[in-house]
Design an enzyme around this catalytic site. Sequence first.
Site, PDB file in Angstrom:
ATOM      1  N   PRO A 179       0.849  -1.198   0.000  1.00 29.07           N
ATOM      2  CA  PRO A 179       0.000   0.000   0.000  1.00 29.07           C
ATOM      3  C   PRO A 179       0.879   1.240   0.000  1.00 29.07           C
ATOM      4  O   PRO A 179       1.644   1.478   0.931  1.00 29.07           O
ATOM      5  CB  PRO A 179      -0.801  -0.103   1.312  1.00 29.07           C
ATOM      6  CG  PRO A 179      -0.517  -1.441   1.877  1.00 29.07           C
ATOM      7  CD  PRO A 179       0.760  -1.921   1.278  1.00 29.07           C
ATOM      8  N   GLU A 180       0.793   1.988  -1.076  1.00 29.76           N
ATOM      9  CA  GLU A 180       1.473   3.268  -1.170  1.00 29.76           C
ATOM     10  C   GLU A 180       0.378   4.329  -1.224  1.00 29.76           C
ATOM     11  O   GLU A 180      -0.770   4.015  -0.957  1.00 29.76           O
ATOM     12  CB  GLU A 180       2.390   3.286  -2.408  1.00 29.76           C
ATOM     13  CG  GLU A 180       3.388   2.125  -2.397  1.00 29.76           C
ATOM     14  CD  GLU A 180       4.333   2.092  -3.589  1.00 29.76           C
ATOM     15  OE1 GLU A 180       4.642   3.157  -4.131  1.00 29.76           O
ATOM     16  OE2 GLU A 180       4.768   0.986  -3.977  1.00 29.76           O
ATOM     17  N   LYS A 234       1.568   7.698   3.513  1.00 27.33           N
ATOM     18  CA  LYS A 234       0.963   6.376   3.738  1.00 27.33           C
ATOM     19  C   LYS A 234       0.329   6.278   5.126  1.00 27.33           C
ATOM     20  O   LYS A 234      -0.134   5.196   5.503  1.00 27.33           O
ATOM     21  CB  LYS A 234       2.019   5.288   3.572  1.00 27.33           C
ATOM     22  CG  LYS A 234       2.751   5.348   2.226  1.00 27.33           C
ATOM     23  CD  LYS A 234       3.919   4.380   2.185  1.00 27.33           C
ATOM     24  CE  LYS A 234       4.863   4.722   1.033  1.00 27.33           C
ATOM     25  NZ  LYS A 234       6.081   3.904   1.062  1.00 27.33           N
ATOM     26  N   HIS A 244      -7.071 -12.553   8.707  1.00 26.54           N
ATOM     27  CA  HIS A 244      -5.965 -12.065   9.536  1.00 26.54           C
ATOM     28  C   HIS A 244      -6.433 -10.898  10.395  1.00 26.54           C
ATOM     29  O   HIS A 244      -5.715  -9.918  10.564  1.00 26.54           O
ATOM     30  CB  HIS A 244      -4.780 -11.665   8.659  1.00 26.54           C
ATOM     31  CG  HIS A 244      -4.224 -12.796   7.852  1.00 26.54           C
ATOM     32  ND1 HIS A 244      -3.521 -13.823   8.432  1.00 26.54           N
ATOM     33  CD2 HIS A 244      -4.310 -13.078   6.535  1.00 26.54           C
ATOM     34  CE1 HIS A 244      -3.165 -14.688   7.487  1.00 26.54           C
ATOM     35  NE2 HIS A 244      -3.647 -14.262   6.329  1.00 26.54           N
ATOM     36  N   ARG A 303       0.862  -9.778   7.582  1.00 24.31           N
ATOM     37  CA  ARG A 303       2.262  -9.794   8.003  1.00 24.31           C
ATOM     38  C   ARG A 303       2.573  -8.920   9.206  1.00 24.31           C
ATOM     39  O   ARG A 303       3.727  -8.822   9.607  1.00 24.31           O
ATOM     40  CB  ARG A 303       3.132  -9.441   6.803  1.00 24.31           C
ATOM     41  CG  ARG A 303       3.037 -10.559   5.778  1.00 24.31           C
ATOM     42  CD  ARG A 303       3.551 -10.160   4.456  1.00 24.31           C
ATOM     43  NE  ARG A 303       4.986 -10.039   4.469  1.00 24.31           N
ATOM     44  CZ  ARG A 303       5.690  -9.662   3.423  1.00 24.31           C
ATOM     45  NH1 ARG A 303       5.081  -9.338   2.310  1.00 24.31           N
ATOM     46  NH2 ARG A 303       6.970  -9.609   3.489  1.00 24.31           N
ATOM     47  N   ARG A 353      21.805  16.085  -1.780  1.00 23.63           N
ATOM     48  CA  ARG A 353      21.952  14.648  -1.529  1.00 23.63           C
ATOM     49  C   ARG A 353      22.702  13.940  -2.644  1.00 23.63           C
ATOM     50  O   ARG A 353      22.324  14.023  -3.803  1.00 23.63           O
ATOM     51  CB  ARG A 353      20.575  14.004  -1.392  1.00 23.63           C
ATOM     52  CG  ARG A 353      19.817  14.706  -0.309  1.00 23.63           C
ATOM     53  CD  ARG A 353      18.823  13.839   0.340  1.00 23.63           C
ATOM     54  NE  ARG A 353      18.228  14.639   1.398  1.00 23.63           N
ATOM     55  CZ  ARG A 353      17.828  14.159   2.550  1.00 23.63           C
ATOM     56  NH1 ARG A 353      17.935  12.879   2.780  1.00 23.63           N
ATOM     57  NH2 ARG A 353      17.314  14.943   3.456  1.00 23.63           N
ATOM     58  N   ARG A 399      15.868  -4.700  -1.811  1.00 18.18           N
ATOM     59  CA  ARG A 399      14.616  -4.935  -2.523  1.00 18.18           C
ATOM     60  C   ARG A 399      14.922  -4.939  -4.014  1.00 18.18           C
ATOM     61  O   ARG A 399      16.075  -5.017  -4.404  1.00 18.18           O
ATOM     62  CB  ARG A 399      13.559  -3.914  -2.136  1.00 18.18           C
ATOM     63  CG  ARG A 399      13.957  -2.499  -2.418  1.00 18.18           C
ATOM     64  CD  ARG A 399      13.043  -1.536  -1.722  1.00 18.18           C
ATOM     65  NE  ARG A 399      13.236  -1.614  -0.276  1.00 18.18           N
ATOM     66  CZ  ARG A 399      12.523  -0.951   0.602  1.00 18.18           C
ATOM     67  NH1 ARG A 399      11.556  -0.195   0.203  1.00 18.18           N
ATOM     68  NH2 ARG A 399      12.777  -1.049   1.872  1.00 18.18           N
TER      69      ARG A 399
END
Length: 300
Positions: free
Chosen positions: A2-3, A61, A100, A123, A179, A289
Site C-alpha cells: 500500500p502506497e 501512507k 488475519h 504480516r 543529496r 529490494r
Amino acid sequence: MPELPEVEVVRAGLAPAMTGARILSVAVHDERALTRHPAGAADFVARIEGAEVATVARRGKFLWMPLVAAGGEARSAIVGHLGMSGQLLLRRPDAAAERHERIRLYVEHPQHGELAVVFADQRTFGSLAVDALVPTGDGRAAGWGSAEPLIPSQVVHIARDPMDEAFQDRVFRAALRTRSSAIKRVLLDQGVISGVGNIYADESLWAARIHPETPASALSTVAVNRLLAEVRAVLEKALAEGGTSFDAQYVNVNGQAGYFAHSLNAYGREGELCARCGGPIRRESFMNRSSHYCPRCQRR
DNA sequence: CCTGCCTCCTGATGGC
DNA sequence: TGCCATCAGGAGGCAG
C-alpha cells in the site's frame, strides 16, 4: 505494497462511514497490531471507546482519525499504517472474522447505523495507535481529509506528499541538490517526499527516463521537474484505477482489488519489453529490494 | 547528516 | 509428496 494511492482509496472509503461516528467498543485480537501504541491494548481501548471520529485524514501512507471527546476539540487521533499487508475493511458488526483480523472497532454512525471497522493484516507490519495531535510545522492543513493544522506526533517527521497542495516543489528541489544518494533512495525517503514506495518509485523513474541510481544532486532542475510531474501523474492514474493489487493483500474498504497492476511499465516486468523503446526491462537488487528499469532509456 | 545493514512477519513459490 | 530456502517490502533502529 500500500502506497499513497492505495492508502487514499482506503481513506476515501472510510471517510463517509466514519465521519461523525461514535466508537462503541473495541476488540483487540492481536496486540502485535498495536506496535505503535506501546501502552498496550487496555490503554488503547480506554482512549477510544465513547469518542467520536471527526474525519479521516491522510499524509503519505499514514492515516488518522481525530477523536472528539463529548463537546470538545480533537486532541488525539487513531493513527494507522497499513505496512505491507494491512487492510481496513467496513463490515456489518456481526460479520465473521477476517482471515488475519487483528482489531475490530464497533461504531455507530448517525445515518449508516452500526458498523464494524476491521483491521486485518497478514504480516503484521502495519498497526494502529492513539496519538496526540500537535500543530503542523507550517500552520497549513495536515493532509488530505484534514482541514485542521493538527497532525499526530508520530507523523510529524513525515514530509508532505506530492499530491498535497502544501507540498513545495522548491523545497523538494533544494533537498535533492544536497543529496548524493541514489534518486530512488531519496524518493523512498518519507522525510523528503512521502507516499512513494517501491512500485511507484520504479514507475515514476521509468516515466521520467531517469536511472534509479543517478545521484540526486546530479539531476538537472529540468529533470527534477520532469520527475515530480511523473510522480504525480503515476500516483493520480493509480488512484483513478483504484490502486495496484497483485494479490489479495491490497483491497479497498469493501474488499475489492484495484486495477493499476495492468498499467505498470517497469515494476514486476523483468525480461518483458519496454513499452517505450522495446528493450528488455531489467531487475536489480537495490536497498534489499528490487529495482526495475529500462537500461536503454534510463541511462545513468 | 549520511549510508548500509538488519529486524519485524506470513504465505506463496520453486528447487530438489 | 514433503521440506527448506527465498522472496515480497514499509519503516525504524543502529553502527560507523
